[in-house]
Design a protein around this motif. Sequence first.
Motif, PDB file in Angstrom:
ATOM      1  N   ASP A   8       0.858  -1.184   0.000  1.00 36.71           N
ATOM      2  CA  ASP A   8       0.000   0.000   0.000  1.00 36.71           C
ATOM      3  C   ASP A   8       0.892   1.230   0.000  1.00 36.71           C
ATOM      4  N   THR A   9       1.198   1.731  -1.201  1.00 37.72           N
ATOM      5  CA  THR A   9       2.146   2.841  -1.297  1.00 37.72           C
ATOM      6  C   THR A   9       1.607   4.112  -0.655  1.00 37.72           C
ATOM      7  N   ARG A  10       0.303   4.232  -0.517  1.00 38.23           N
ATOM      8  CA  ARG A  10      -0.273   5.441   0.073  1.00 38.23           C
ATOM      9  C   ARG A  10       0.116   5.566   1.546  1.00 38.23           C
ATOM     10  N   ILE A  11       0.239   4.435   2.232  1.00 40.61           N
ATOM     11  CA  ILE A  11       0.547   4.462   3.668  1.00 40.61           C
ATOM     12  C   ILE A  11       2.008   4.091   3.935  1.00 40.61           C
TER      13      ILE A  11
ATOM     14  N   ASN B 254       0.892  11.113   8.213  1.00 38.34           N
ATOM     15  CA  ASN B 254       0.846   9.677   7.896  1.00 38.34           C
ATOM     16  C   ASN B 254       0.712   8.862   9.191  1.00 38.34           C
TER      17      ASN B 254
ATOM     18  N   HIS C 298       7.781   6.627   3.215  1.00 40.78           N
ATOM     19  CA  HIS C 298       6.644   7.226   3.923  1.00 40.78           C
ATOM     20  C   HIS C 298       6.524   6.661   5.338  1.00 40.78           C
TER      21      HIS C 298
END
Length: 352
Positions: A79-82, A124, A117
């Motif tokens: 999950d690149t968003r998190i 985040n 991230h």
Amino acid sequence: MGRGLFATGRDTAYRKPVWLSARYAYGFILPHHKSMERFTRNHVSLYEVAVSFNSEFSDKINGFHFNSGTSYLYSSLSDTRILGDVHAVVPWIRQAYRINAFSFSFRLGLGLAWVTHPFDLETNFQNTAIGSHLNAAILINSGLNFKPDDRWVWSAGLNFIHFSNGSTKQPNYGINLPLIYAGISYNLVKQQGIRPAIKIDSVTGRFYIGLQAAGGIKQIFPVNGPDYFTMLAAPYAGYRFTHGFSGLLAFDISYSASDIDYLKSKGLIVTSKNDVIKTGLSLGFNQNYGPLGLSFRFGYYFHQLEDSDGPFYDVLSLSYRLLKGLDGRIMLKTHFARADFVGAGFSYTFDF
């Protein structure tokens, strides 16, 4: 090695093989903590590029083949968003047992990783896995290899990869990746010349004793809390089975100032810093390749007042020879993939 390795040519100097490897791995994030379950919905791809060098004594030690190398690893995780992406550089040592064109290998490495991230309280906060950009990376690999000639090797097997910051910054549940992989390796050096005779000192069957020690800092919850000093000292004894490979038995003495505050938060009385010293016994191995060494030990606590991590632990360390008997060392101590601390120190060995 194939016959190309022993090609004749009176005036042609022998050139050692240099291997360039590419591997693709596919797996998932292990949900070793409840808060990690959200990251298991998608599978994970990981890409590896490695450069490695053969040992001079590869075919001289009981049929075993040794080499060392360095890998670059990349994964977008699940999950690149998190979680973001992870980039890692991992030095490793590999040992293989070869039968004709086939071999079974085991590879162990310890290096550094950069997570794009990490956790941030404002931007985040959902990333409970990693709390810092800079992390340790552990690579454990076993595989089956096929070498049809002196230039090519095909391989497939299993990887286990761990990323964490050793609890230097919270949160730090870490990321654990069980993976299957396939890969190909190509020898960049055309084999020519005559391999020179190799003289190896007889060091098998020798006992030795020594001391390892490392220190560092760690955090515990809540996030952005204080830094605590932590350390591990381990008198050990070893026995060399082959050139560079030995078994280890260690008596581990560990201390973390964070245990004092943790026990007090649970209403327990701590009268002295000595109350939180943990002692245990561990068994493992050490593999040296020239000045570089890797060791792994698995242990059991027989005394610990703060026992929230359970009775078992493991210690992985990367060492580099500074002087005869003296190594610089980076050490990572964990409890079943949950990092306890990462530290820097030394080890000194006395041979009998």
